[in-house]
Design a protein around this motif. Structure first.
Motif, PDB file in Angstrom:
ATOM      1  N   THR A  66      10.367 -21.011 -15.926  1.00 18.76           N
ATOM      2  CA  THR A  66      11.291 -20.091 -15.273  1.00 18.76           C
ATOM      3  C   THR A  66      10.862 -19.941 -13.827  1.00 18.76           C
ATOM      4  N   PRO A  67      11.642 -20.450 -12.859  1.00 19.03           N
ATOM      5  CA  PRO A  67      11.236 -20.343 -11.459  1.00 19.03           C
ATOM      6  C   PRO A  67      11.114 -18.882 -11.034  1.00 19.03           C
ATOM      7  N   THR A 124       4.799 -31.948  -9.979  1.00 19.47           N
ATOM      8  CA  THR A 124       3.648 -31.622 -10.811  1.00 19.47           C
ATOM      9  C   THR A 124       3.495 -30.114 -10.934  1.00 19.47           C
ATOM     10  N   ALA A 125       3.284 -29.660 -12.164  1.00 20.83           N
ATOM     11  CA  ALA A 125       3.028 -28.244 -12.434  1.00 20.83           C
ATOM     12  C   ALA A 125       1.567 -28.090 -12.832  1.00 20.83           C
ATOM     13  N   THR A 126       0.849 -27.212 -12.127  1.00 18.23           N
ATOM     14  CA  THR A 126      -0.574 -26.994 -12.378  1.00 18.23           C
ATOM     15  C   THR A 126      -0.793 -25.533 -12.757  1.00 18.23           C
ATOM     16  N   PRO A 127      -1.451 -25.255 -13.900  1.00 22.59           N
ATOM     17  CA  PRO A 127      -1.671 -23.848 -14.277  1.00 22.59           C
ATOM     18  C   PRO A 127      -2.547 -23.140 -13.264  1.00 22.59           C
ATOM     19  N   ALA A 128      -2.166 -21.912 -12.920  1.00 21.32           N
ATOM     20  CA  ALA A 128      -2.870 -21.188 -11.861  1.00 21.32           C
ATOM     21  C   ALA A 128      -3.454 -19.866 -12.329  1.00 21.32           C
ATOM     22  N   LEU A 133       7.108 -26.225  -4.244  1.00 22.39           N
ATOM     23  CA  LEU A 133       8.332 -25.636  -4.774  1.00 22.39           C
ATOM     24  C   LEU A 133       7.965 -24.281  -5.378  1.00 22.39           C
ATOM     25  N   PRO A 134       8.936 -23.419  -5.635  1.00 23.15           N
ATOM     26  CA  PRO A 134       8.607 -22.096  -6.170  1.00 23.15           C
ATOM     27  C   PRO A 134       7.787 -22.171  -7.456  1.00 23.15           C
ATOM     28  N   ASP A 135       6.865 -21.222  -7.610  1.00 21.34           N
ATOM     29  CA  ASP A 135       6.083 -21.140  -8.843  1.00 21.34           C
ATOM     30  C   ASP A 135       7.009 -21.026 -10.044  1.00 21.34           C
ATOM     31  N   GLY A 136       6.481 -21.423 -11.201  1.00 25.96           N
ATOM     32  CA  GLY A 136       7.220 -21.260 -12.450  1.00 25.96           C
ATOM     33  C   GLY A 136       6.352 -20.536 -13.463  1.00 25.96           C
ATOM     34  N   THR A 137       6.990 -19.858 -14.415  1.00 23.23           N
ATOM     35  CA  THR A 137       6.243 -19.133 -15.444  1.00 23.23           C
ATOM     36  C   THR A 137       6.729 -19.538 -16.823  1.00 23.23           C
ATOM     37  N   PHE A 138       5.825 -19.414 -17.779  1.00 20.29           N
ATOM     38  CA  PHE A 138       6.186 -19.649 -19.180  1.00 20.29           C
ATOM     39  C   PHE A 138       5.276 -18.785 -20.033  1.00 20.29           C
ATOM     40  N   GLY A 139       5.848 -18.018 -20.939  1.00 24.54           N
ATOM     41  CA  GLY A 139       5.055 -17.077 -21.724  1.00 24.54           C
ATOM     42  C   GLY A 139       5.315 -17.166 -23.207  1.00 24.54           C
ATOM     43  N   GLN A 140       4.443 -16.513 -23.947  1.00 22.14           N
ATOM     44  CA  GLN A 140       4.570 -16.489 -25.401  1.00 22.14           C
ATOM     45  C   GLN A 140       4.032 -15.167 -25.925  1.00 22.14           C
ATOM     46  N   ASN A 141       4.656 -14.652 -26.980  1.00 15.87           N
ATOM     47  CA  ASN A 141       4.241 -13.399 -27.597  1.00 15.87           C
ATOM     48  C   ASN A 141       3.278 -13.646 -28.753  1.00 15.87           C
ATOM     49  N   GLN A 142       2.313 -12.742 -28.896  1.00 21.24           N
ATOM     50  CA  GLN A 142       1.391 -12.771 -30.024  1.00 21.24           C
ATOM     51  C   GLN A 142       1.298 -11.366 -30.614  1.00 21.24           C
ATOM     52  N   GLN A 143       1.204 -11.286 -31.927  1.00 27.95           N
ATOM     53  CA  GLN A 143       1.100 -10.001 -32.607  1.00 27.95           C
ATOM     54  C   GLN A 143      -0.367  -9.598 -32.739  1.00 27.95           C
ATOM     55  N   VAL A 144      -0.656  -8.358 -32.355  1.00 30.23           N
ATOM     56  CA  VAL A 144      -2.039  -7.859 -32.410  1.00 30.23           C
ATOM     57  C   VAL A 144      -2.066  -6.570 -33.229  1.00 30.23           C
ATOM     58  N   THR A 145      -2.888  -6.552 -34.262  1.00 33.21           N
ATOM     59  CA  THR A 145      -3.104  -5.355 -35.065  1.00 33.21           C
ATOM     60  C   THR A 145      -4.383  -4.668 -34.608  1.00 33.21           C
TER      61      THR A 145
END
Length: 343
Positions: free
Chosen positions: A76-77, A240-244, A322-334
């Motif tokens: 997601t830009p 190229t996308a590099t994690p930051a 180019l503009p940064d991009g993001t990508f996320g994921q949800n995790q359940q925490v008890t």
């Protein structure tokens, strides 16, 4: 069918080889073979019949260094940036162009005035003569292509077909003509990055007021890239996308983040955060969270979002960010209500 869409956007009923076909006002979509089965292909070389093998929008993608597997997704830009909505690229050889448009004119369904104007433009020397058949293998007819995410019938690139000699630049009044920079932006949309399933310690269930460490191993998180090219023009670009950095959202206001911003920078070795080691239960993690209230039947949703830095390089020593991009994921925490910590 570009000849129709640029006139009245009407539907056209024509007969080809004895079969009646309803042709709607079409747009050349990037993921479809050009009407009539032709177009510029990977080789960009004409066959003796003057036909070129087909590919998507004249653009070829190399995904071999892209993220792969089921747990990947698009970036997601950051901001309002979007890839190009449409562009112009080579599409037809002279013989192929003639074979495509003549049946449309002969059907007499777009109006005699329109058909006559088209024959003047492409056959009668105003400005082109006989579809440029005398220039076979010396250039291409260009047309517009629309990104597949846009609705059918949408086309901001609505110039008529135009001719470009091999090795010559496209007309100056066509800013959407394909370039390495446009290829880089198209490649951006093709990038897929791995899901951000961070490792947590304690895992499964954590405790109130107990620091939970979070990290991503460098072996699981590395740069990915996509190369887009137009072989017919001998141009290409690699994006190229590099994690930051890793951004943690604990899913509740009753939590303390480490660091306080929740933004965990990338380490020198490419990893993010630090793996938990025995005896560190009461230490402050460089990347993590401490929950202050237990869950009550419903786990907290921890969202881990990685920001990726984007840069492209291309033909002619081109390149830029180019503009940064993001990508996320949800995790359940008890989170359990246990105050004591055993070491």
């Amino acid at each position: 069918m570009p000849a129709v869409k640029r006139a009245t956007h009407a539907f056209v009923l024509i007969s080809l080889t004895g079969v009646a076909c309803l042709l709607s006002p079409a747009v050349a979509y990037a993921d479809k073979t050009p009407p009539g089965g032709g177009g510029i292909g990977a080789s960009g070389n004409s066959t003796p019949g003057g036909t070129l093998s087909a590919t998507a929008g004249g653009v070829v993608y190399d995904h071999s260094k892209n993220g792969s597997g089921s747990a990947v997704g698009p970036l997601t830009p950051v901001g309002n940036w979007t890839p190009p909505a449409c562009w112009y690229a080579p599409k037809y050889s002279p013989a192929e162009f003639k074979a495509y448009v003549e049946p449309i004119w002969n059907a007499d369904s777009t109006g005699s005035s329109w058909d006559a104007s088209q024959r003047d433009r492409y056959v009668n020397g105003k400005p082109y003569t006989n579809f440029n058949l005398n220039k076979a293998d010396k250039g291409y007819w260009w047309d517009s292509y629309v990104d597949k995410s846009f609705p059918p019938g949408w086309d901001a690139c609505n110039k008529p077909y135009f001719w470009v000699d091999k090795g010559a630049p496209p007309p100056a009044d066509v800013p959407e003509a394909i370039t390495p920079e446009i290829l880089a932006k198209l490649a951006y949309a093709e990038i897929r990055v791995p899901a951000t399933q961070v490792t947590l310690k304690p895992d499964g269930a954590t405790k109130v007021n107990l620091p939970t460490w979070a990290w991503l191993d460098k072996s699981d998180f590395h740069p990915v890239s996509v190369t887009a090219s137009v072989p017919a023009l001998n141009i290409s670009a690699t994006t190229t996308a590099t994690p930051a950095s890793l951004k943690l959202d604990p899913g509740t206001a009753d939590a303390t983040l480490f660091p306080a911003s929740g933004e965990c920078p990338i380490n020198a070795d490419g990893s993010i955060g630090t793996p938990y080691e025995a005896g560190s239960a009461d230490k402050t993690p460089p990347c993590g969270v401490t929950y202050r209230r237990a869950t009550n039947g419903t786990p907290y949703t921890l969202k881990a979002t990685v920001t990726w830095k984007i840069r492209w390089t291309g033909t002619g020593n081109g390149g830029d960010d180019l503009p940064d991009g993001t990508f996320g994921q949800n995790q359940q925490v008890t989170v359990q209500e246990i105050q004591a910590v055993n070491r």
